[in-house]
Write an enzyme that holds these catalytic residues in place. Sequence first.
Site, short mmCIF file in Angstrom:
data_model
loop_
_atom_site.label_atom_id
_atom_site.label_comp_id
_atom_site.label_asym_id
_atom_site.label_seq_id
_atom_site.Cartn_x
_atom_site.Cartn_y
_atom_site.Cartn_z
N HIS A 62 -1.05 2.43 4.63
CA HIS A 62 -1.87 2.95 3.52
C HIS A 62 -1.50 4.41 3.29
CE1 HIS A 62 -5.40 -0.14 3.90
NE2 HIS A 62 -4.22 -0.72 4.01
N GLU A 64 -3.32 7.01 3.03
CA GLU A 64 -4.04 7.94 3.90
C GLU A 64 -3.42 8.02 5.29
OE1 GLU A 64 -5.25 5.39 2.07
OE2 GLU A 64 -7.39 5.59 1.77
N CYS A 92 -10.49 2.90 3.08
CA CYS A 92 -11.05 1.69 3.71
C CYS A 92 -11.56 2.07 5.11
CB CYS A 92 -9.98 0.60 3.81
SG CYS A 92 -8.65 0.98 4.99
N CYS A 95 -8.75 3.39 7.45
CA CYS A 95 -8.39 4.77 7.14
C CYS A 95 -9.52 5.73 7.49
CB CYS A 95 -8.00 4.89 5.68
SG CYS A 95 -6.48 4.00 5.28
#
Length: 154
Positions: A62, A64, A92, A95
């Site tokens: 991801h 992040e 999410c 993260c």
Amino acid sequence: MPKVGNMHPLFSDEYYMQLALYEAEAAAEAGEIPVGAVIVCQHRIIAKTRNQTEQLTDVTAHAEILAITAAADYLGSKYLKDCTLYVTLEPCVMCGGALYWSQIGRIVYGASDDKRGYSLLTQNILHPKTTVKRGILEQEITQLLKKFFLRLRT
């Protein structure tokens, strides 16, 4: 160049979120879910990333997570206490947990994630000293996400 209040536009949340939005657009062009992230420390951009789960065949890639890794490498520290993460979509739970462990000082995100955002589970997933600001460039980001998912369905 006009100023935003007393702040130079280069140091505004909107400016940094626009950079994250550019990363999200690049992710969409590469067939990734359009999420972009930028980490700033003392007005210096130390990480710019985008989702790369398809490209890397890695569900943890991801924007992040990649940004945290890049910023920690740049600073030579696993802690990002003096940093701000600008991310186009609400992080999410995965993260959020990584952001907790990084002790990031501040998170600014554009659009809420009504299906997988950390706040659906709990607000307490973030470090107690982390501050959060929501809704920066929300309309533009939401439009990009809707356009991307509409294209997938047709």
